[in-house]
Design a protein around this motif. Structure first.
Motif, PDB file in Angstrom:
ATOM      1  N   PHE A 151     -15.220  -0.388 -22.468  1.00 48.55           N
ATOM      2  CA  PHE A 151     -14.045   0.146 -21.786  1.00 48.55           C
ATOM      3  C   PHE A 151     -14.306   1.484 -21.100  1.00 48.55           C
ATOM      4  O   PHE A 151     -13.355   2.151 -20.686  1.00 48.55           O
ATOM      5  N   ARG A 152     -15.556   1.844 -20.957  1.00 49.70           N
ATOM      6  CA  ARG A 152     -15.884   3.111 -20.310  1.00 49.70           C
ATOM      7  C   ARG A 152     -15.358   3.109 -18.868  1.00 49.70           C
ATOM      8  O   ARG A 152     -15.695   2.249 -18.064  1.00 49.70           O
ATOM      9  N   GLY A 153     -14.498   4.064 -18.571  1.00 52.06           N
ATOM     10  CA  GLY A 153     -13.936   4.175 -17.225  1.00 52.06           C
ATOM     11  C   GLY A 153     -12.672   3.381 -17.003  1.00 52.06           C
ATOM     12  O   GLY A 153     -12.025   3.521 -15.962  1.00 52.06           O
ATOM     13  N   VAL A 154     -12.298   2.526 -17.962  1.00 53.25           N
ATOM     14  CA  VAL A 154     -11.073   1.717 -17.819  1.00 53.25           C
ATOM     15  C   VAL A 154     -10.222   1.793 -19.090  1.00 53.25           C
ATOM     16  O   VAL A 154      -9.473   0.873 -19.399  1.00 53.25           O
ATOM     17  N   GLU A 155     -10.326   2.895 -19.786  1.00 49.64           N
ATOM     18  CA  GLU A 155      -9.637   3.048 -21.067  1.00 49.64           C
ATOM     19  C   GLU A 155      -8.122   2.921 -20.933  1.00 49.64           C
ATOM     20  O   GLU A 155      -7.448   2.461 -21.865  1.00 49.64           O
ATOM     21  N   ASP A 156      -7.576   3.354 -19.801  1.00 48.72           N
ATOM     22  CA  ASP A 156      -6.125   3.372 -19.621  1.00 48.72           C
ATOM     23  C   ASP A 156      -5.613   2.252 -18.711  1.00 48.72           C
ATOM     24  O   ASP A 156      -4.453   2.281 -18.275  1.00 48.72           O
ATOM     25  N   GLU A 157      -6.455   1.281 -18.428  1.00 51.14           N
ATOM     26  CA  GLU A 157      -6.079   0.199 -17.516  1.00 51.14           C
ATOM     27  C   GLU A 157      -5.426  -0.965 -18.269  1.00 51.14           C
ATOM     28  O   GLU A 157      -5.487  -1.059 -19.490  1.00 51.14           O
ATOM     29  N   ARG A 158      -4.825  -1.862 -17.493  1.00 45.64           N
ATOM     30  CA  ARG A 158      -4.236  -3.084 -18.048  1.00 45.64           C
ATOM     31  C   ARG A 158      -5.172  -4.271 -17.840  1.00 45.64           C
ATOM     32  O   ARG A 158      -5.915  -4.304 -16.857  1.00 45.64           O
ATOM     33  N   PHE A 159      -5.091  -5.224 -18.757  1.00 47.05           N
ATOM     34  CA  PHE A 159      -5.926  -6.414 -18.685  1.00 47.05           C
ATOM     35  C   PHE A 159      -5.043  -7.653 -18.843  1.00 47.05           C
ATOM     36  O   PHE A 159      -3.954  -7.595 -19.391  1.00 47.05           O
ATOM     37  N   TYR A 160      -5.570  -8.782 -18.358  1.00 45.84           N
ATOM     38  CA  TYR A 160      -4.763 -10.006 -18.273  1.00 45.84           C
ATOM     39  C   TYR A 160      -4.975 -10.902 -19.497  1.00 45.84           C
ATOM     40  O   TYR A 160      -6.095 -11.343 -19.772  1.00 45.84           O
ATOM     41  N   PHE A 161      -3.883 -11.195 -20.186  1.00 45.00           N
ATOM     42  CA  PHE A 161      -3.904 -12.022 -21.390  1.00 45.00           C
ATOM     43  C   PHE A 161      -3.173 -13.337 -21.142  1.00 45.00           C
ATOM     44  O   PHE A 161      -2.154 -13.372 -20.446  1.00 45.00           O
ATOM     45  N   VAL A 162      -3.678 -14.409 -21.741  1.00 46.80           N
ATOM     46  CA  VAL A 162      -2.972 -15.699 -21.810  1.00 46.80           C
ATOM     47  C   VAL A 162      -3.296 -16.314 -23.171  1.00 46.80           C
ATOM     48  O   VAL A 162      -4.335 -16.960 -23.343  1.00 46.80           O
ATOM     49  N   HIS A 163      -2.423 -16.106 -24.148  1.00 47.75           N
ATOM     50  CA  HIS A 163      -2.695 -16.632 -25.492  1.00 47.75           C
ATOM     51  C   HIS A 163      -1.430 -16.569 -26.341  1.00 47.75           C
ATOM     52  O   HIS A 163      -0.517 -15.789 -26.075  1.00 47.75           O
TER      53      HIS A 163
END
Length: 227
Positions: A151-163
Motif C-alpha cells: 500500500f505504499r503511496g496508496v494508503e488513503d485510497e479506495r479499492f474495489y470490493f465484490v464479496h
C-alpha cells in the motif's frame, strides 16, 4: 487449458530492461483478462498458464478467484494449484492471491452451511459478513499498517470490493513465528474484516486491485517491484 487465452511473456520492456515474469494461474476461475492487463501495466511480463514448469519458474505467481470458496478450492486442488502454491511459498517464491484466491489461503471457508478446508497458510475462517446489504460491492477505504509495502503511496485510497464473505477474526500466535509476523490490512462492511495480508513471499487482497483504477495499478506495481 484454453491456449487462446494465453498471453506469452515478454522478456524485456521497451527500454531493454528485463521485466519480472508473472504467471497467472489458469485453473478455470473465470475472466482474468483484467488481471493480465493490470499486471502488464504494472511492468510485468505476464502469462496465463496451467503449466507446472511455468508456474514454478516465474518470478511471481498470481492466484485469482471468483465464485464460491468450495468450488475454487476444489478446482485448485484438481489442477495441482494448491501443491504449486505450497511449493512456491516453502521456497520463498512470491505469490499474490486476489479475492477468493485470497480467501483459500486461510484455514477454511463456510458458505451456506458447508465448511471447506483451505490451504491453512494463515489462521482464520472465511464467513458471511454481518451486513444488511450483501454483497459488499463498490469502493471502500482500507487501514494498512504503516510499513506496508503493498500500500505504499496508496494508503488513503479506495479499492474495489465484490464479496459477501471474509475473515472477521485474526488470531496469529506471534510466539511461534520464526519470522516477522504477517502485516494485516483491515476494511469495514457490517464489521471489520481482513482486506489484505503481507507475509514474506505470500501476499493477498480481498479486493480486486486490477479493477481499482490508478490505486490498484500502483498496488500491483508495488508488488511487481518486489520480484
Amino acid at each position: 487449458m484454453n491456449t487462446d487465452a494465453v498471453t506469452e511473456p515478454v522478456a524485456t520492456a521497451a527500454s531493454g530492461v528485463a521485466r519480472p515474469t508473472v504467471a497467472v494461474l489458469d485453473y478455470g476461475s473465470g475472466n482474468v483478462h483484467s488481471v493480465l492487463r493490470g499486471l502488464e501495466h504494472a511492468g510485468a511480463a505476464v502469462s496465463l498458464t496451467a503449466d507446472a514448469e511455468q508456474v514454478l519458474a516465474a518470478d511471481g505467481l498470481v492466484v485469482p478467484g471468483v465464485g464460491a470458496y468450495g468450488s475454487v478450492m476444489r478446482a485448485l486442488a484438481a489442477s495441482g494449484g494448491t501443491r504449486w502454491i505450497g511449493r512456491r511459498v516453502a521456497g520463498g517464491r512470491p505469490v499474490l492471491g486476489i479475492c477468493v484466491g485470497h480467501q483459500v489461503l486461510f484455514d477454511a471457508g463456510v458458505e451456506h452451511g458447508e465448511r471447506t478446508e483451505g490451504m491453512g497458510e494463515w489462521p482464520g475462517v472465511v464467513e458471511q459478513l454481518p451486513a444488511d446489504v450483501l454483497p459488499h460491492m463498490g469502493w471502500s477505504t482500507v487501514r494498512p499498517p504503516e510499513d506496508s509495502v503493498l500500500f505504499r503511496g496508496v494508503e488513503d485510497e479506495r479499492f474495489y470490493f465484490v464479496h459477501s464473505y471474509a475473515v472477521l477474526d485474526w488470531e496469529f500466535d506471534q510466539t511461534i513465528a520464526a519470522m516477522r509476523p504477517p502485516q494485516v490490512t483491515w476494511a469495514h462492511h457490517g464489521a471489520d474484516f481482513v482486506a489484505a495480508v503481507e507475509n514474506g513471499p505470500l501476499s493477498a487482497t480481498q479486493f480486486h486491485p486490477e479493477k481499482s483504477g490508478e490505486a490498484g495499478l500502483r498496488l500491483l506495481r508495488n508488488w511487481v517491484e518486489t520480484l
